[in-house]
Design an enzyme around this catalytic site. Structure first.
Site, PDB file in Angstrom:
ATOM      1  N   ASP A   9       0.876  -1.166   0.000  1.00  0.00           N
ATOM      2  CA  ASP A   9       0.000   0.000   0.000  1.00  0.00           C
ATOM      3  C   ASP A   9       0.919   1.224   0.000  1.00  0.00           C
ATOM      4  O   ASP A   9       2.120   1.110   0.246  1.00  0.00           O
ATOM      5  CB  ASP A   9      -0.874  -0.042   1.267  1.00  0.00           C
ATOM      6  CG  ASP A   9      -1.708   1.208   1.450  1.00  0.00           C
ATOM      7  OD1 ASP A   9      -2.355   1.648   0.490  1.00  0.00           O
ATOM      8  OD2 ASP A   9      -1.698   1.762   2.578  1.00  0.00           O
ATOM      9  N   ASP A  11      -0.251   4.962   1.284  1.00  0.00           N
ATOM     10  CA  ASP A  11      -0.506   5.852   2.415  1.00  0.00           C
ATOM     11  C   ASP A  11      -0.276   5.156   3.745  1.00  0.00           C
ATOM     12  O   ASP A  11      -0.849   4.101   4.018  1.00  0.00           O
ATOM     13  CB  ASP A  11      -1.941   6.382   2.371  1.00  0.00           C
ATOM     14  CG  ASP A  11      -2.219   7.260   1.160  1.00  0.00           C
ATOM     15  OD1 ASP A  11      -1.254   7.647   0.475  1.00  0.00           O
ATOM     16  OD2 ASP A  11      -3.396   7.564   0.901  1.00  0.00           O
ATOM     17  N   LYS A 101      -9.849  -3.342  -2.115  1.00  0.00           N
ATOM     18  CA  LYS A 101      -8.680  -3.668  -2.940  1.00  0.00           C
ATOM     19  C   LYS A 101      -8.812  -4.967  -3.716  1.00  0.00           C
ATOM     20  O   LYS A 101      -7.878  -5.343  -4.431  1.00  0.00           O
ATOM     21  CB  LYS A 101      -7.421  -3.684  -2.072  1.00  0.00           C
ATOM     22  CG  LYS A 101      -7.086  -2.289  -1.571  1.00  0.00           C
ATOM     23  CD  LYS A 101      -5.719  -2.192  -0.994  1.00  0.00           C
ATOM     24  CE  LYS A 101      -5.466  -0.741  -0.587  1.00  0.00           C
ATOM     25  NZ  LYS A 101      -4.144  -0.541  -0.043  1.00  0.00           N
ATOM     26  N   ASP A 124      -1.348  -0.608   6.157  1.00  0.00           N
ATOM     27  CA  ASP A 124      -1.570  -0.083   7.509  1.00  0.00           C
ATOM     28  C   ASP A 124      -2.998  -0.311   7.997  1.00  0.00           C
ATOM     29  O   ASP A 124      -3.268  -0.185   9.185  1.00  0.00           O
ATOM     30  CB  ASP A 124      -1.250   1.419   7.571  1.00  0.00           C
ATOM     31  CG  ASP A 124      -2.200   2.247   6.735  1.00  0.00           C
ATOM     32  OD1 ASP A 124      -2.256   2.024   5.508  1.00  0.00           O
ATOM     33  OD2 ASP A 124      -2.897   3.103   7.308  1.00  0.00           O
TER      34      ASP A 124
END
Length: 179
Positions: A9, A11, A101, A124
């Site tokens: 990922d 961010d 996702k 995260d």
């Protein structure tokens, strides 16, 4: 065992920002791990990112990106500004806003031709980790500090343990029953 593909990922995993779409090009690289946007806002990547990418690539592991950001162009420019885009297989960069996702992972799987159980994912958000696991991927939660060697090692260990248990289960299932 090493995974054939590691997917990250963006961010709060590779960089400290939650909103790359709130940055403004042009980007200026201030240091190996820090970029400033056109309005003076800084974005930093986790300190181990370059070495992690280099280490994975040197071992033949493909690298992909799965991000729900609506700003492909800004994210791509940030990856380039940090000098890490060259480690990532271009066809395996999935940056688009969707409900979850799953479509990202399916496109990555279709492009790479790598089975989900040969992939390792880092994010995260626990919801994205659970989504990846539901498809058969190994997935590891990344704490707020971002990706690091200890987090990578934890993910690789979990991937290896999972593969060993799958192999042991397969051998047990294929073993002739005692009569």
């Amino acid at each position: 065992f090493l995974p054939k593909l590691v997917v990250f990922d963006l961010d709060k995993t590779l960089w400290d920002s939650y909103a790359a779409e709130q940055t403004f090009p042009p980007y200026t690289r201030l240091s190996c791990n820090e970029v400033r946007d056109g309005r003076g806002q800084t974005v930093c990547i986790a300190k181990d990112t370059h070495e992690i990418m280099k280490s994975l690539k040197s071992r033949g592991v493909e690298i992909g990106i799965a991000s729900l950001s609506p700003s492909f162009d800004k994210c791509s420019a940030l990856l380039s500004s940090f000098n890490i885009k060259s480690y990532i297989t271009p066809e395996l960069i999935q940056i688009r806003q969707e409900l979850n996702k799953i479509p990202h992972f399916r496109r990555i799987q279709a492009q790479s031709k790598i089975a989900f159980d040969d992939m390792l994912f880092f994010d995260d958000l626990l919801s994205n980790v659970r989504t990846a696991r539901s498809l058969g991927m190994a997935a590891t939660h990344v704490p707020q500090a971002g990706i690091s060697f200890p987090v990578l090692i934890a993910g690789l260990s979990a991937f290896d343990d999972r593969r060993k248990s799958q192999s042991a289960l397969g051998r047990w299932l294929l073993r002739p029953a005692k009569t």
